[in-house]
Write an enzyme that holds these catalytic residues in place. Structure first.
Site, short mmCIF file in Angstrom:
data_model
loop_
_atom_site.label_atom_id
_atom_site.label_comp_id
_atom_site.label_asym_id
_atom_site.label_seq_id
_atom_site.Cartn_x
_atom_site.Cartn_y
_atom_site.Cartn_z
CG ASP A 203 -2.21 0.86 0.86
OD1 ASP A 203 -2.15 1.63 -0.13
OD2 ASP A 203 -3.22 0.79 1.58
C1 BGC Z 1 -4.95 3.32 -0.07
C2 BGC Z 1 -5.12 2.30 -1.16
C3 BGC Z 1 -5.02 2.97 -2.51
C4 BGC Z 1 -3.67 3.66 -2.60
C5 BGC Z 1 -3.45 4.34 -3.92
C6 BGC Z 1 -3.69 4.14 -0.25
O1 BGC Z 1 -3.64 5.20 0.63
O2 BGC Z 1 -4.94 2.66 1.18
O3 BGC Z 1 -6.35 1.65 -1.01
O4 BGC Z 1 -5.17 2.03 -3.53
O5 BGC Z 1 -3.59 4.64 -1.57
O6 BGC Z 1 -4.25 5.42 -4.07
#
Ligand code: BGC
Length: 746
Positions: A288
């Protein structure tokens, strides 16, 4: 009875299937050979580059790591993927830079396409309320078709995190609390996104997230610690991930949380043992956003160097906007802290997807401006968004059949801070567009009734502030109308990532507005718009009708108007329990009995109860009304006993006994009465959504097999145990209409 299929046709089908499988196996061999050849040419820097993902600057969805050399890095082959770059033109431009690198390895472009791309569909929690897997798959497929026409190869969806905690703002992105429903929805979404397979220009890679157990953050606070038993992990939180992996999801994303002391990003148990080991997942895992380096803040790694080591060792293949891999992996290999074989494995996984997407054949196949223009303006997509929105609206209350509104209604007072808001209908995680237009409730009603009904409007109050200055005008407007339709709830920015709430009340003075309107004595219909279950006990008692509309996307207002006037009869059911008070959280239907269950509400002394409110929720999982009524009768089980390898057939009659055509979700729950590990009092094991004309009946059939009776024993083996099972069929988890039992024998 099933139609008889001629033997020759069966043979032909089998041959067809085999040759498809054989063809796939052949393609795979070819791809692996191509990967071998390419990897033989790659330097270690180029390999590590494939594991590095940066964000584009326009759309950052997290804290950007300063890097002014992004494009230079791409040109040097130091980047494998970009997120937050979209559009045929932009992706083409950035891809062209990647093709200037020595080995010309194309980039993968990813974006959070969570509930629609150009056409906004209802938020995922709303779609889950439809219990309509075809509709959910269609929504994902249209999102994929639009995204793939706009240069994208990859969505960071579906989010399949089970959550029993509506304080957590990200419940809006998932399918609710139930592992069975959640698994079916996970599968439907993966199929929708990936369509007929990677390489087709209407398919994008799914990314199943957040692996794992992110939805159980303590106290519902985002990014918080998760601590749970292995049983709970396997029984409740992992099933949708497994279903998505089995459905062929191309990628997974790990998660921000730690699980039992180990950050998920550094967890070999989750990523290597379970996902890539036990489940045989051949895709790649992306971290993530920055979660590799966040292992330092967790107190798991001393610095980014160590964090990179733990993450790659644990099976986290790509580092999202974290810089930990690009800055440290080479040194880790040189220092003999990381075996190059680990990096090779991760690179191979990433390249495999690039080959499967067909990017080596044509790096621009998704960046086609003409196709983009055509697909993004396809009117069919809006119609689909409206249909899915209608299916997502839950009717919570309908006293005296105040709904549907009579076609002879002369005047409607449309009131509330969300009544004219189109923007909030997007919900969280919507892709931003210039001049975006979403249909508000008011506009939808105008579209429906034109000049034939007098529509008046007053805002009444704002969503969050405490001023009641607008109440008098709202009350006056209500007094002069036949019926009041009030739109209250959360703004779209109150649920989603980093949007945990400790209070789940309807914000500001909105419920006081309801109280003021109630005094007019006019029939009052409340449209509750939110990204999570809210607590609204006053409204629940005092409104004549309540429609829980979540955030419904582009066609929100049109869908709501159709439901208000009965052109669509509500058929949705809650995919998550609505508490009466925050103190009941976590609250979920599939709970255990305890040694001191409450049997009689008047006898709660020394029972597992609250002394100040019932255990039961405001609205239970599976609950939702219709404009018509249904009966369920004639439960039959074809035999009282079932052997482990046998099957049991269960039938019942569903009848539409009211005046409107409509659909009912017939829900089948089981309870394994005695087991070596105690079982929940109720577990959803099957359901069918059945549409019936007024007066029509239909026999509904369910088949119970071993899988539905299995559970994890104390050693986490998936087993069945002989014994008695209670079988319950109803139209909500707290409204069981038919009951019986059967025995599983050895
Ligand atoms: C989120 C993810 C997301 C990623 C990209 C993160 O902060 O937890 O779910 O896909 O950002 O935007």
């Amino acid at each position: 009875m099933l139609p008889k299929i001629p033997f020759t046709l069966v043979c032909l089908l089998l041959v067809g299937q085999l040759s498809f499988a054989q063809q796939k196996a052949k393609d795979n061999v070819v791809i692996e050979k191509k990967i071998d050849a390419l990897m033989a040419k790659m330097t270690i820097e180029e390999k590590i580059g494939q594991l590095n993902q940066y964000t584009g600057d326009r759309l950052a969805t997290g804290p950007v790591t300063a890097n002014s050399t992004k494009f230079q890095d791409i040109k040097m082959g130091r980047v494998g993927s970009m997120l937050n770059v979209r559009g045929a033109a932009d992706t083409r431009m950035v891809q062209e830079i990647a093709l200037q690198s020595r080995l010309k390895i194309p980039l993968i472009f990813g974006l959070d396409v969570i509930h629609g791309y150009r056409t906004h569909f209802p938020i995922p929690l709303a779609e889950a309320a439809s219990w309509d897997l075809d509709a959910i798959e269609l929504s994902a497929h249209i999102a994929a078709t639009e995204a793939a026409a706009s240069g994208l190869h990859w969505t960071f969806a579906p989010m399949v995190d089970i959550s029993r905690d509506p304080r957590w703002g990200r419940v809006m992105e998932g399918a609710g609390e139930d592992p069975y429903l959640g698994s079916l929805i996970a599968r439907a979404r993966v199929h929708g996104f990936q369509g007929n397979g990677l390489g087709n220009t209407d398919a994008i890679m799914a990314c199943v997230k957040h692996f794992a157990a992110y939805g159980a953050a303590i106290a519902g606070r985002d990014y918080n610690t998760v601590d749970m038993s292995e049983h709970m992990l396997w029984e409740t939180y992992l099933p949708p991930f497994k279903a998505a992996a089995d459905a062929g999801a191309a990628t997974f994303m790990n998660s921000f949380n730690e699980l039992n002391g180990i950050p998920a990003t550094g967890s070999s148990y989750l990523q290597r043992d379970i996902l890539k080991g036990k489940w045989g997942f051949t895709g790649f895992v992306v971290s993530d956003w920055g979660s590799v380096r966040e292992m330092v803040a967790h107190g798991f790694a001393r610095n980014n160097y160590e964090a990179a080591k733990y993450a790659i060792t644990a099976g986290s293949d790509m580092d999202m906007e974290g810089h930990a891999y690009i800055d440290n992996l080479k040194k880790l290999v040189n220092d003999k802290k990381v075996d190059i074989a680990l990096i090779d494995d991760a690179v191979r996984r990433v390249l495999r997807k690039k080959f499967e997407l067909g990017l080596f054949d044509d790096p621009f196949r998704f960046s086609d401006a003409a196709r983009e223009t055509k697909v993004l303006s396809d009117p069919k997509n809006k119609i689909a968004a409206r249909t899915v929105a209608e299916k997502s609206i839950v009717l919570l209350k309908n006293q005296n059949q105040v709904l549907p509104l009579s076609k002879t209604t002369k005047s409607i007072a449309v009131i509330g801070p969300l009544a004219k808001s189109g923007d909030d209908m997007k919900g969280g995680w919507a892709v931003p567009w210039e001049n975006d237009h979403l249909v508000s409730l008011y506009e939808g009603l105008m579209n429906k009734v034109g000049n034939s009904v007098k529509l008046t409007y007053a805002q009444g109050c704002s969503i969050t502030d405490s001023s009641k200055a607008g109440f008098a005008e709202a009350v006056e407007t209500a007094r002069n109308a036949d019926v009041i339709v009030v739109a209250i709830g959360e703004s779209a920015y109150m649920a989603g990532e980093a949007k945990s709430r400790a209070n789940l009340n309807v914000p500001g003075v909105q419920e006081e507005l309801i109280k003021a309107l109630k005094a007019t004595g006019k029939p009052m219909i409340v449209m509750m718009m939110a990204g999570r279950p809210l607590i609204f006990n006053y409204t629940a008692q005092n409104a004549d009708a309540i429609l829980y509309t979540w955030w419904l996307g582009t066609e929100a207002g049109n869908a709501m108007a159709n439901v208000l006037f009965g052109d669509y009869n509500p058929s949705a059911k809650l995919p998550i329990t609505f508490p009466r008070a925050e103190g009941q959280i976590p609250i979920f239907y599939n709970a255990k009995n305890t040694g001191r269950p409450v049997k009689d509400l008047n006898d709660i002394v020394y029972k597992s109860a609250y002394i100040d409110m019932p255990n039961s929720p405001a609205y239970a999982f599976g609950y939702g009304l219709s404009y018509t009524t249904f009966t369920l009768t004639d439960l039959k089980i074809n035999q009282p006993k079932m052997t482990k390898d046998g099957k049991l057939q269960v039938t019942c009659m569903l009848k539409n006994t009211g005046n409107y055509a409509g659909a009912q979700v017939v829900q089948l729950y089981l309870h394994d009465l005695v087991a070596s590990v105690t079982r929940p009092v109720k577990e959803l094991k099957d359901f069918q959504k059945v549409f019936l004309q007024a007066g029509e009946s239909k026999e509904v059939t369910f088949v119970i097999d071993k899988e539905k009776l299995s559970f994890y024993d104390s050693k986490l083996n998936w087993i069945t145990e002989p014994g008695e099972f209670k079988l319950m069929i109803g139209d909500a988890s707290d409204h069981i209409v038919l009951e019986s039992s059967f025995e599983l024998i050895d």
